[in-house]
Design an enzyme around this catalytic site. Structure first.
Site, short mmCIF file in Angstrom:
data_model
loop_
_atom_site.label_atom_id
_atom_site.label_comp_id
_atom_site.label_asym_id
_atom_site.label_seq_id
_atom_site.Cartn_x
_atom_site.Cartn_y
_atom_site.Cartn_z
N ARG A 338 22.73 5.10 -20.66
CA ARG A 338 24.12 5.49 -20.88
C ARG A 338 24.28 6.88 -21.47
O ARG A 338 25.18 7.63 -21.10
CB ARG A 338 24.79 4.45 -21.78
CG ARG A 338 24.96 3.12 -21.11
CD ARG A 338 25.47 2.05 -22.04
NE ARG A 338 25.73 0.82 -21.30
CZ ARG A 338 26.17 -0.30 -21.86
NH1 ARG A 338 26.38 -0.35 -23.16
NH2 ARG A 338 26.40 -1.37 -21.12
N HIS A 409 31.78 3.49 -27.45
CA HIS A 409 31.62 2.08 -27.09
C HIS A 409 30.95 1.26 -28.20
O HIS A 409 31.60 0.51 -28.90
CB HIS A 409 30.81 2.00 -25.79
CG HIS A 409 30.57 0.62 -25.28
ND1 HIS A 409 31.58 -0.29 -25.09
CD2 HIS A 409 29.42 -0.02 -24.91
CE1 HIS A 409 31.08 -1.42 -24.63
NE2 HIS A 409 29.77 -1.29 -24.53
#
Length: 648
Positions: A338, A409
């Protein structure tokens, strides 16, 4: 002052957890009824821990901030849960899952903890299947797997795009059984406001009933916090609005060290920001990167026309599309970790190739997958995600590419814990995202659910019992002790101060200002000048908050503004610690990316000589500099090297 002792058991990597369990202290069934445990949080880690401790026979008090454990933020996880079952027979193993997790975290996680996580991952799948979790299956009935970022194997078990929800329902069923049996007492609509320490041990908590406003005291022989991460310090994040870092912050201010606060994760597949009045962001599952291809226009002029609305994505010829992840990382392509995918998207947008009205978006395109597999296959795999995207954006992703952009996140940082998940406060444990975790500087996709359930089902039940074995002669803790009275007094004083402040600005005003500061200076890219500026401006904003915040209503009954105010007050302190930690770590690793430490190609440059450690920060009091302690990270079983996702 507490000392850092990771308490890693003896033996080879594969023997450590077995050795711990073989030599741990136990409590006999009759004595378990004499011991109480508080579990704060009802997500995957909290629900699993409460259910498991209740099943063992301990008296458990479980606290839920919502009206039901089914509303915990774990429900929002979409894509899947990792385990080293190797069902596809593609070369996976416990060691490979362990290695991928360490590498994905850029060699900033504790080796022994990560191996244990990989080791118990297979048990999680068996447990959840037995609970009836409806994992996706192949035509023949076998459990299906798909790929996620940072791995060259398919090890992710999933239930369409609703994996978190289904796993949480499984944990909730186990928890409900214990509630019905009487071993777990559930307290809903309670928010923990402080920790109570008696004679150096965690012995209870102070809560506020968010319906009646009543301040309550609860006592136990041990306390487990499982309240998730602190991503909402950025205001805009993929977290639910109720998610907050206040419980970990309260524990920090009571003496629990805070590990790696600067390590936050930017998720690459979020629906882009669309306006100033947005309160949260929506995540599109990383699983979409299995079949979706990420691209931007090669020509700046094409990107500019798309931004102005004079050109459509479908009008860009194939040869004019830059599939930049496939170009830069041929071995992993769209399935790089990510942090790598997020920085690559930012680089393309900063270079003027971004799309959408703001230019801060890239395309996630399913055209090739639909042509190759058929729309019905894509619909079966991702149908609910496509539906969600269309409802939010009002575009059909079967016909036009999705637009995505990185967003805050997950938080890899959290309360520092040893191998047993115990904090520097005896009797206080942290599970799931609330601890500084097994993910180092970056979490691989589908590993959050794995860690939450591993901690709750398979670690906490052993380690808390080990601690409680010498507590069987300690009678039930009473809440009329002076320590409880003092902490409750401090809680009331803080709430009253907020209510009497009578300023002119709303809580959200300050939260949004803090969020912008954090995103600009402590977000996807950081540098010394920006971090120093962030520390100064956060301090000034905090002073302004306590002078000019307006919190309407009273302490009695429902008061959402008061709840938000206590959390933002904590965020204004936590944000500063995050910036200080990022300023101190003069390297780039995983989600912590310092502009000063990168290659010509924009890749991270780690400094293993000076920064191969866990930062563990000790609170020293209001307006005093915290003290940094260091836990060295020693890698005996893997070769530490620069991450490379260009080659296999």
């Amino acid at each position: 002052m507490a000392t850092l002792n990771s308490k890693i058991p003896e033996g080879t990597l594969a023997e450590k957890w077995t050795n711990f369990k073989a030599h741990q202290n136990l409590v006999n069934p009759a004595n378990k009824r004499k011991l109480e445990v508080i579990v704060v949080g009802t997500g995957l880690a909290g629900a699993a821990a409460a259910a498991s401790l209740g099943e063992l026979g301990f008296k458990v008090k479980n606290f839920c901030i919502q009206d039901s454990p089914r509303r915990a933020h774990s429900i929002a996880a979409q894509g899947g849960i990792n385990a080293a079952k190797n069902y596809p027979n593609d070369g996976d193993s416990i060691y490979r899952l362990f290695y991928d997790t360490i590498k994905g975290g850029d060699y900033r996680a504790r080796e022994a903890n990560v191996y244990r996580l990989a080791e118990v991952s297979n048990n999680i799948i068996d447990q959840c299947v037995a609970q009836g979790v409806p994992f996706a299956r192949e035509y023949g009935g076998l459990l299906d797997n798909r790929s996620f970022g940072g791995a060259l194997v398919s090890r992710t078990f999933y239930a369409r795009g609703q994996t978190g929800q289904q796993l949480l329902l499984g944990a909730y069923s186990a928890l409900s059984k214990e509630i019905a049996k009487g071993s777990v007492q559930m307290f809903v609509r309670r928010e923990m406001l402080d920790l109570v320490i008696v004679d150096g041990r965690a012995r209870g908590i102070i809560t506020r009933n968010t319906v009646t406003g009543e301040i309550e005291r609860f006592a136990a022989h041990a306390v487990v916090i499982a309240t998730g991460g602190y991503g909402n310090v950025f205001f805009l994040s993929t977290n639910a609005m109720n998610s907050n870092g206040s419980v970990v912050w309260q524990c920090y201010k009571r003496g629990a060290y805070f590990g790696n606060p600067c390590m936050v994760q930017i998720h690459p597949t979020c629906i882009p920001v669309h306006g100033d009045y947005q309160s949260k962001l929506t995540l599109m599952s990383e699983s979409l990167r299995n079949d979706g291809r990420i691209w931007v226009p090669k020509k700046k002029e094409d990107a500019e026309k798309i931004q102005k609305g004079t050109l459509k994505s479908t009008e860009i010829a194939e040869e004019d599309r830059d599939y930049y992840l496939e170009r830069r990382y041929p071995a992993f392509g769209n399935l790089v970790p990510r942090d790598v995918a997020s920085r690559a998207a930012k680089e393309r947008c900063d270079a003027g190739h971004g799309v959408g009205s703001t230019g801060l978006a890239v395309y996630l395109d399913f055209k090739d997958a639909i042509n190759r597999l058929g729309k019905h296959v894509i619909e079966a795999r991702y149908g609910n995600l496509f539906q969600m995207y269309e409802k939010i954006v009002d575009e059909n992703p079967y016909e036009t590419p999705m637009m995505i952009y990185p967003a805050i996140h997950y938080t890899m940082g959290g309360i520092w814990v040893d191998y047993e998940l115990q904090t520097t406060i005896p009797g206080l444990y942290a599970a799931g995202e609330a601890n500084f975790s097994d993910h180092g500087a970056n979490r691989l996709g589908a590993s959050a659910l794995m860690q939450g359930l591993a901690d709750g089902y398979f670690v906490i039940p052993y380690t808390v019992q080990h601690y409680l074995a010498d507590q069987i002669n300690v009678p039930f803790i009473k809440t009329d002790l002076p320590e409880f009275e003092q902490v409750e007094k401090e809680v009331r004083e803080k709430l009253e101060r907020l209510l009497k402040n009578n300023g002119s600005k709303t809580v959200d005003t300050f939260h949004k200002k803090l969020g912008l500061l954090m995103w600009d200076h402590v977000g996807m890219a950081r540098n010394k000048e920006g971090l120093q500026k962030a520390v100064e401006e956060i301090r000034a904003l905090r002073a302004e908050f306590w002078k000019d915040v307006k919190v309407p209503g009273t302490m009695h009954g429902v008061n959402v503004e008061l709840e938000k105010a206590t959390r933002v007050a904590d965020f204004l302190e936590l944000g500063e610690l995050m910036a200080l930690d990022a300023l101190n770590r003069e390297e780039s690793c995983g989600g912590h990316f310092r502009d000063e430490f990168q290659t010509e190609e924009g890749e991270a440059i780690r400094n293993d000589k000076d920064f191969m450690f866990v930062s563990a920060w000790e609170y020293k009091g209001p307006d005093k500099e915290p003290v940094q302690h260091k836990e060295p990270l020693n890698y005996e079983y893997i070769e530490v090297k620069t991450r490379n996702y260009k080659e296999a």
